[in-house]
Design an enzyme around this catalytic site. Sequence first.
Site, PDB file in Angstrom:
ATOM      1  N   GLY A  90       0.874  -1.162   0.000  1.00 31.85           N
ATOM      2  CA  GLY A  90       0.000   0.000   0.000  1.00 31.85           C
ATOM      3  C   GLY A  90       0.910   1.210   0.000  1.00 31.85           C
ATOM      4  O   GLY A  90       2.126   1.085  -0.191  1.00 31.85           O
ATOM      5  N   LYS A 113       6.282  11.183  -2.013  1.00 31.65           N
ATOM      6  CA  LYS A 113       7.223  10.075  -1.909  1.00 31.65           C
ATOM      7  C   LYS A 113       8.263  10.468  -0.864  1.00 31.65           C
ATOM      8  O   LYS A 113       8.861  11.539  -0.950  1.00 31.65           O
ATOM      9  CB  LYS A 113       7.878   9.815  -3.265  1.00 31.65           C
ATOM     10  N   ASP A 125      11.330   2.777   6.510  1.00 35.03           N
ATOM     11  CA  ASP A 125      11.374   4.026   7.267  1.00 35.03           C
ATOM     12  C   ASP A 125      10.509   5.116   6.666  1.00 35.03           C
ATOM     13  O   ASP A 125      10.396   6.210   7.221  1.00 35.03           O
ATOM     14  CB  ASP A 125      12.819   4.517   7.427  1.00 35.03           C
ATOM     15  N   GLY A 126       9.890   4.848   5.513  1.00 33.86           N
ATOM     16  CA  GLY A 126       9.002   5.829   4.905  1.00 33.86           C
ATOM     17  C   GLY A 126       9.713   7.008   4.281  1.00 33.86           C
ATOM     18  O   GLY A 126       9.086   8.012   3.946  1.00 33.86           O
ATOM     19  N   ASP A 256       1.184  -2.428  -9.185  1.00 31.40           N
ATOM     20  CA  ASP A 256       0.959  -1.240  -8.367  1.00 31.40           C
ATOM     21  C   ASP A 256       1.699  -0.023  -8.921  1.00 31.40           C
ATOM     22  O   ASP A 256       1.579   1.072  -8.366  1.00 31.40           O
ATOM     23  CB  ASP A 256       1.378  -1.492  -6.915  1.00 31.40           C
ATOM     24  N   ASP A 266       6.381   6.990 -10.871  1.00 33.80           N
ATOM     25  CA  ASP A 266       7.120   6.219  -9.871  1.00 33.80           C
ATOM     26  C   ASP A 266       8.425   5.691 -10.448  1.00 33.80           C
ATOM     27  O   ASP A 266       8.569   4.524 -10.780  1.00 33.80           O
ATOM     28  CB  ASP A 266       6.266   5.075  -9.317  1.00 33.80           C
TER      29      ASP A 266
END
Length: 480
Positions: A90, A113, A125-126, A256, A266
Amino acid sequence: MSVTSRYSPDPRFAALGDEFSDAVEPADFPQAHLRWWNARWAQEVGLDGLDDAQRQAHFHRFSPLPDNQPQPRALRYHGHQFRVYNPQIGDGRGFLFAQLRDSQDRLLDFGTKGSGQTPYSRSGDGRLTLKGAVREVLASEMLEALGVYTSKTFAIFETGEQLHRGDEPSPTRSAVMTRLQHSHLRFGVFQRHAYHDRPDLISELVEYAIEHLVPEAAELEGDRAAALLEAVVRRSAKLAAQWMAAGFVHGVLNTDNLVVTGESFDYGPWRFLPYFEPGFTAAYFDQQGLYEYARQPESVFWALQQLAAALSLVGERDGLIQALESYPDHYKREITRAFHHRLGLEALGDDSDGALVSGLLNAGRELQIPFEAMIFDWFGGEASRERALHSDRSGLYRQDAFAPVIEALSARTPVRPERLSHSYFQREDPVHLTIDHVEGLWAPIAESDDWSAFEQTLADVGEARRAYDLGRDQVGFLSE
């Protein structure tokens, strides 16, 4: 003034409800250094009036834009990753920040992002590396210049954190990025709700997509799901063809990473071809060549089949199959169109169009002519003969293997040949973003915070965009 009259907020996706996304909090970054601001697109969407403090507030801290989505939303989706289904993904380091309308009244998303952890981050860690953000802006700007329907990198802030990664020297610098695109409605969003056997939610997504993202589906025959798929098939075939004509290898065509608008986005391990090579891969971890250059059309088709499987919960089977079966014909038409567009030539509309493309590529491969330089040298066909035959690559073009290509090019009429008067075509070499050049742009940033080579390359890319679109200076997304 923070926004202008062009600013048209329209937050639609959050209104679908909590089954489709989760409210999240952006990360609290220690520093904010603006490294990229897309002034051209800021003007298009009415945000050119933001001052430095407002840019930081909205695109670093992600304070809501006026009358827009009140809180970031992490989208829920699944996906096939290298053709293995993964129900554990996700938005793990990004979210939908805002939605607004462009000058043609089309709905756009601001997505992020590297904006922090979400319920889908798992062990991540995002965060986003600064190098990753630099590569993203290079890819999106170059693809736009070459006529590919792509997301736009809108803003990049360096954030002052030190990140550790296994695939690049660590610790490394960090950034948060915002992209602008027509939709983040991935194929994997439909797959998630099919996995959970929720046809009701899939039907909602179909209606959302047709109303706001793919309006031509409303005019097609068949039930709504099949009509949507047919429109997405057409758009996706066109995108695959545009990648091929740009010599671009996306690298990770998981379900995705494909959206219903047929929009490229992306950008991770992407590369541009140095020379025409069908087996060229971008990602070091794609050891089987699943997403190599020549297999990209096949990969897109495979992903469309997975979307069709999800839509089968609400759509009529025969209509979905018929939509899928149209892909090869759409792609065949679009690939010749895309290469003729890149060459600035009118197609003849017969089998010779495909013969020209294959002849050009095969000669380029045999003679090892740099891919982008070959397109650049022969832009306009016969109108560029003298220019091409006096270029640094003239010896290659005088080889017998290239003679049939020159003959085929001379049989076609240039489209807007006045573009050749642009200063870009007075250069010896075109701007290109092969891997050695990209790494060369990053090295001085990493070593001494020297952004001059990066900025010069983006200026050159902008010159190419203006040259190819001379007299139009199109700002609208290339979806038509």
